[in-house]
Design a protein around this motif. Structure first.
Motif, PDB file in Angstrom:
ATOM      1  N   ARG A 395       0.846  -1.192   0.000  1.00  0.00           N
ATOM      2  CA  ARG A 395       0.000   0.000   0.000  1.00  0.00           C
ATOM      3  C   ARG A 395       0.888   1.252   0.000  1.00  0.00           C
ATOM      4  O   ARG A 395       1.866   1.323   0.735  1.00  0.00           O
ATOM      5  CB  ARG A 395      -0.914  -0.015   1.233  1.00  0.00           C
ATOM      6  CG  ARG A 395      -2.077  -1.014   1.075  1.00  0.00           C
ATOM      7  CD  ARG A 395      -2.829  -1.210   2.358  1.00  0.00           C
ATOM      8  NE  ARG A 395      -3.274   0.037   2.969  1.00  0.00           N
ATOM      9  CZ  ARG A 395      -4.397   0.703   2.629  1.00  0.00           C
ATOM     10  NH1 ARG A 395      -5.182   0.219   1.689  1.00  0.00           N
ATOM     11  NH2 ARG A 395      -4.707   1.823   3.229  1.00  0.00           N
ATOM     12  N   CYS A 396       0.547   2.177  -0.843  1.00  0.00           N
ATOM     13  CA  CYS A 396       1.303   3.426  -0.912  1.00  0.00           C
ATOM     14  C   CYS A 396       1.005   4.239   0.349  1.00  0.00           C
ATOM     15  O   CYS A 396      -0.149   4.348   0.755  1.00  0.00           O
ATOM     16  CB  CYS A 396       0.873   4.229  -2.129  1.00  0.00           C
ATOM     17  SG  CYS A 396       1.185   3.346  -3.669  1.00  0.00           S
ATOM     18  N   GLU A 415       2.646   8.289  -1.958  1.00  0.00           N
ATOM     19  CA  GLU A 415       3.566   7.398  -2.663  1.00  0.00           C
ATOM     20  C   GLU A 415       2.887   6.812  -3.903  1.00  0.00           C
ATOM     21  O   GLU A 415       1.667   6.704  -3.970  1.00  0.00           O
ATOM     22  CB  GLU A 415       4.018   6.269  -1.724  1.00  0.00           C
ATOM     23  CG  GLU A 415       4.988   6.765  -0.663  1.00  0.00           C
ATOM     24  CD  GLU A 415       5.442   5.698   0.319  1.00  0.00           C
ATOM     25  OE1 GLU A 415       6.357   5.991   1.114  1.00  0.00           O
ATOM     26  OE2 GLU A 415       4.881   4.584   0.304  1.00  0.00           O
ATOM     27  N   THR A 416       3.737   6.406  -4.843  1.00  0.00           N
ATOM     28  CA  THR A 416       3.234   5.802  -6.084  1.00  0.00           C
ATOM     29  C   THR A 416       3.670   4.335  -6.131  1.00  0.00           C
ATOM     30  O   THR A 416       4.524   3.916  -5.341  1.00  0.00           O
ATOM     31  CB  THR A 416       3.827   6.502  -7.320  1.00  0.00           C
ATOM     32  OG1 THR A 416       5.255   6.308  -7.280  1.00  0.00           O
ATOM     33  CG2 THR A 416       3.522   7.995  -7.298  1.00  0.00           C
ATOM     34  N   SER A 418       5.577   2.992  -8.239  1.00  0.00           N
ATOM     35  CA  SER A 418       7.015   2.875  -8.513  1.00  0.00           C
ATOM     36  C   SER A 418       7.849   3.166  -7.261  1.00  0.00           C
ATOM     37  O   SER A 418       8.930   2.608  -7.095  1.00  0.00           O
ATOM     38  CB  SER A 418       7.447   3.735  -9.699  1.00  0.00           C
ATOM     39  OG  SER A 418       7.247   5.080  -9.407  1.00  0.00           O
ATOM     40  N   ASP A 419       7.327   3.993  -6.364  1.00  0.00           N
ATOM     41  CA  ASP A 419       8.013   4.186  -5.075  1.00  0.00           C
ATOM     42  C   ASP A 419       8.129   2.854  -4.331  1.00  0.00           C
ATOM     43  O   ASP A 419       9.094   2.604  -3.608  1.00  0.00           O
ATOM     44  CB  ASP A 419       7.249   5.156  -4.163  1.00  0.00           C
ATOM     45  CG  ASP A 419       7.292   6.593  -4.652  1.00  0.00           C
ATOM     46  OD1 ASP A 419       8.308   6.974  -5.267  1.00  0.00           O
ATOM     47  OD2 ASP A 419       6.323   7.323  -4.417  1.00  0.00           O
ATOM     48  N   LEU A 420       7.117   2.023  -4.495  1.00  0.00           N
ATOM     49  CA  LEU A 420       7.073   0.772  -3.724  1.00  0.00           C
ATOM     50  C   LEU A 420       8.251  -0.150  -4.059  1.00  0.00           C
ATOM     51  O   LEU A 420       8.669  -0.944  -3.229  1.00  0.00           O
ATOM     52  CB  LEU A 420       5.763   0.015  -3.991  1.00  0.00           C
ATOM     53  CG  LEU A 420       4.473   0.706  -3.521  1.00  0.00           C
ATOM     54  CD1 LEU A 420       3.253  -0.097  -3.951  1.00  0.00           C
ATOM     55  CD2 LEU A 420       4.475   0.879  -2.004  1.00  0.00           C
ATOM     56  N   VAL A 421       8.756  -0.058  -5.280  1.00  0.00           N
ATOM     57  CA  VAL A 421       9.841  -0.960  -5.689  1.00  0.00           C
ATOM     58  C   VAL A 421      11.162  -0.213  -5.902  1.00  0.00           C
ATOM     59  O   VAL A 421      12.146  -0.795  -6.368  1.00  0.00           O
ATOM     60  CB  VAL A 421       9.470  -1.748  -6.974  1.00  0.00           C
ATOM     61  CG1 VAL A 421       8.305  -2.695  -6.685  1.00  0.00           C
ATOM     62  CG2 VAL A 421       9.122  -0.814  -8.122  1.00  0.00           C
ATOM     63  N   ALA A 422      11.165   1.067  -5.523  1.00  0.00           N
ATOM     64  CA  ALA A 422      12.320   1.923  -5.855  1.00  0.00           C
ATOM     65  C   ALA A 422      13.637   1.411  -5.263  1.00  0.00           C
ATOM     66  O   ALA A 422      14.694   1.608  -5.867  1.00  0.00           O
ATOM     67  CB  ALA A 422      12.050   3.356  -5.401  1.00  0.00           C
ATOM     68  N   CYS A 423      13.595   0.774  -4.115  1.00  0.00           N
ATOM     69  CA  CYS A 423      14.847   0.345  -3.476  1.00  0.00           C
ATOM     70  C   CYS A 423      15.221  -1.087  -3.850  1.00  0.00           C
ATOM     71  O   CYS A 423      16.271  -1.583  -3.437  1.00  0.00           O
ATOM     72  CB  CYS A 423      14.732   0.449  -1.958  1.00  0.00           C
ATOM     73  SG  CYS A 423      14.528   2.123  -1.385  1.00  0.00           S
TER      74      CYS A 423
END
Ligand SMILES: *Cc1c(COP(=O)(O)O)cnc(C)c1O
Length: 429
Positions: A395-396, A415-416, A418-423
């Motif tokens: 969940r963002c 958050e989006t 793509s933020d969820l997988v950014a790291c």
């Protein structure tokens, strides 16, 4: 006192209708009132004014850069519990802000980072930590100032998960052994025991624990001085309670009444580390109802805020007042007592979309009949709300908005995906 009030059946944050903000920024949404934040900081500053206290806002309650910056602009220092919180405090605070560093598990890297950046005081929680700080300070050829965090062993005073001054918790040094630990660093070239620290737990709705803590603190300071330590700081931590259910919190002046005499008697500089008291009632979480359903004789309101947004009910069984943002004409505009019977309501479980039966914001809560799209305000969510938010169930995390009078500013974007997988490193692609 806070600046969330209903006007003609519409909840306002200061001078802005909450429904308008929900439309503009989406839900779930954290909303903060600047006037409420400042009001609470001022209340502490005023209550303790005669002691000229150093008020170190506790970053862990809500570390948003804009909120921390406001605190710094209004004269606060910071209390941090990790290198990451130190970074936040420093990024948002004035260059000369006083930073105190607590926590039972400081790494050498964190100790070094704090020393390099001019930490005001370490709150030391174990004998080994005291010597680790000494070694790091020696390697840097500096002197570290510490306050010994003592566990004063007081009767239980709050939820078991947030009571930090009963016997056997991991926090601080045992009151029986603190003097032995202190004796071990008399004359140490790289550590000075400059203070005594206590953080009793949180939220605390009575001044009595502080009175008892101060009583023990005054005696300990005298003993430490006899050993040769030049103790000049009394740090009484944070923990002042807020209004979660009704108007149950004490004004800061009640805590001042029992703490100030100890400050006077010891001649110490007073440090306080309030977090919740400042930001707790200054924030709400706004959500939208998705569905309602009845099952097993229970009514459920499924809305778009979940345990990943606000984990306090799940983690601490805590109570947050919840009420529609725009209540219809057939119910109260706002109940005084959310736990009593409220005409026109039925008990309902307020739950989120997360796949856990522990995902709830309230159980058997008296609420009017709700429909898809209705907005709910979850009150007193400013402290340990967003600070504890996670991405569980992918969940963002919510957006955060700061309201000042008629104006509102985004202080953290939603958050989006793509933020969820950014790291993450998709190494097998
Ligand atoms: C969490 C914490 C605080 C702040 O507690 P509040 O209840 O938010 O006031 C202060 N000091 C220490 C050491 C803490 O861990």
């Amino acid at each position: 006192m806070d600046h969330f009030a209903y006007r003609h059946r519409s909840l306002y944050c200061e001078d802005v209708p909450v429904a308008e903000l929900a439309r503009e920024y989406g839900t779930p949404l954290y909303l903060y009132s600047e006037a409420t934040l400042i009001h609470h900081l001022k209340q502490i500053q005023t209550a303790f004014a005669e002691a000229k206290p150093i008020i170190c806002y506790s970053i862990k309650a809500n570390g948003n850069l804009s909120i921390a910056r406001l605190m710094g602009q209004h004269g606060a220092g910071f209390d941090v519990t990790s290198g990451g919180e130190y970074y936040r405090a420093q990024k948002a605070g004035p260059a000369d802000a006083k930073i105190v560093f607590a926590g039972v598990g400081k790494t050498d890297a964190e100790i070094r980072y704090a020393l390099e950046n001019g930490v005001y005081l370490f709150d030391v929680e174990s004998e080994q930590e005291l010597h680790a700080i000494g070694r790091v300070a020696e390697s840097m050829k500096v002197v570290a100032k510490v306050a010994l965090r003592v566990n004063p062993d007081l009767p239980p005073k709050t939820h078991v998960k947030t009571d930090t001054s009963v016997k056997g918790v991991k926090f601080g040094l045992d009151i029986e052994t603190v003097l032995d630990v202190a004796r071990g660093v008399v004359g140490h070239k790289h550590v000075t025991v400059a203070g005594l620290h206590m953080h009793l737990g949180s939220p605390i709705l009575s001044a009595e624990p502080y009175r008892l803590g101060c009583e023990k603190g005054v005696k300990l300071i005298a003993e430490l001085r006899k050993q040769g330590h030049n103790v000049t700081v009394l740090n009484m931590g944070g923990g002042f309670g807020i209004h979660y259910r009704k108007q149950e919190a004490l004004p800061a002046s009640e805590f001042a009444k029992v703490i100030l005499p100890a400050v006077k008697e010891t001649g110490c500089q007073l440090v306080l580390e309030p977090g919740r008291f400042i930001v707790g009632n200054a924030g709400i979480l706004v959500s939208s109802v998705l569905f309602t359903k009845e099952t097993g004789g229970k009514r459920y309101v499924i809305q778009d805020a979940a345990m990943n947004d606000l984990i306090r009910p799940t983690l601490y069984d805590s109570f947050h007042r919840i009420w529609p943002v725009t209540p219809k004409d057939d119910v109260l505009e706002k109940p005084d007592d959310f736990e009593a019977a409220i005409p026109g309501t039925l008990p309902q479980d307020v739950v989120g979309p997360v796949c856990e039966s522990g995902d709830f914001l309230a159980k058997a809560r008296n609420l009017p009949t709700l429909q898809r799209g209705d907005l709910l305000a979850v009150f007193s969510a400013g402290a340990y709300g967003m600070a504890m938010a996670s991405n569980y169930n992918a969940r963002c995390r919510a957006a955060e908005v700061l309201v000042t009078g008629h104006t509102h500013r985004l202080i953290r974007r939603r958050e989006t995906y793509s933020d969820l997988v950014a790291c993450e490193v998709d190494c097998l692609k």
